[in-house]
Scaffold this active site. Structure first.
Site, PDB file in Angstrom:
ATOM      1  N   HIS A 132       0.843  -1.208   0.000  1.00  0.00           N
ATOM      2  CA  HIS A 132       0.000   0.000   0.000  1.00  0.00           C
ATOM      3  C   HIS A 132       0.877   1.256   0.000  1.00  0.00           C
ATOM      4  O   HIS A 132       0.666   2.172  -0.791  1.00  0.00           O
ATOM      5  CB  HIS A 132      -0.904  -0.054   1.237  1.00  0.00           C
ATOM      6  CG  HIS A 132      -1.759   1.142   1.451  1.00  0.00           C
ATOM      7  ND1 HIS A 132      -3.107   1.137   1.207  1.00  0.00           N
ATOM      8  CD2 HIS A 132      -1.474   2.384   1.922  1.00  0.00           C
ATOM      9  CE1 HIS A 132      -3.621   2.327   1.509  1.00  0.00           C
ATOM     10  NE2 HIS A 132      -2.646   3.100   1.949  1.00  0.00           N
ATOM     11  N   GLU A 133       1.888   1.291   0.864  1.00  0.00           N
ATOM     12  CA  GLU A 133       2.739   2.484   0.969  1.00  0.00           C
ATOM     13  C   GLU A 133       3.684   2.617  -0.228  1.00  0.00           C
ATOM     14  O   GLU A 133       3.951   3.728  -0.688  1.00  0.00           O
ATOM     15  CB  GLU A 133       3.512   2.494   2.281  1.00  0.00           C
ATOM     16  CG  GLU A 133       2.643   2.505   3.529  1.00  0.00           C
ATOM     17  CD  GLU A 133       1.568   3.585   3.575  1.00  0.00           C
ATOM     18  OE1 GLU A 133       1.660   4.601   2.841  1.00  0.00           O
ATOM     19  OE2 GLU A 133       0.613   3.416   4.353  1.00  0.00           O
TER      20      GLU A 133
END
Length: 165
Positions: A132-133
């Site tokens: 996600h990051e």
């Protein structure tokens, strides 16, 4: 700490790889402080308005004491073929959580604070957070992983909730 909110342009900006220097280290420390303050599982530079190739992850999300580690110039080097759905959200779109499909494990290549190359494999929830990051570092907001119809529905609901206060 105030976070950049969607649809701020920095959230769609790909961060270019950079040498780990005093400037990048300072951004990393601001990011770590913001993550600790928000009790976030992870954050990317874009969340604090910096198109910088750095993420922070709590590598002990189930432990009583958080361990926030910085990853500079992170990139995905391998992922599982198997995927699973899981709930994701962002400090840049508060109150919104949606189901996103991600690989069940991921191998991440990155540089540490000394600029040394490292590789780590994360599984389950931690793999989801890392992916996600890293997406965010690459200018891919988590809503971009949804169909256009679902994304539009989520944003419509969010904007309505914002208007109602």
């Amino acid at each position: 700490m105030a976070f950049v909110t969607y649809p701020h342009p920095v959230l769609a900006q790909k961060a270019e790889a950079a040498r780990v220097d005093a400037t990048l280290l300072a951004i990393g420390e601001r990011l770590r402080a913001a993550a600790i303050d928000a009790r976030a599982y992870g954050l990317a530079g874009a969340h604090i308005g910096e198109a910088a190739p750095v993420i922070v992850l709590n590598v002990t999300p189930d432990a009583p004491k958080a361990d926030y580690r910085l990853f500079f110039n992170p990139r995905v080097s391998a992922v599982a073929d198997e995927v699973e759905s899981g709930t994701e959200g962002s400090v840049s779109l508060p109150g919104v959580e949606v189901s996103v499909e991600r690989p069940v494990w991921a191998e991440i290549a990155y540089e540490d604070a000394d600029g040394a190359g490292r590789t780590e494999r994360f599984e389950g929830f931690l793999a989801r957070c890392a992916l996600h990051e890293i997406d965010q570092v690459d200018g891919v907001f988590f809503l971009d992983r949804l169909s256009r119809l679902k994304r539009d529905m989520v944003l419509k609901k969010f904007l309505k909730r914002q208007r109602l206060g």
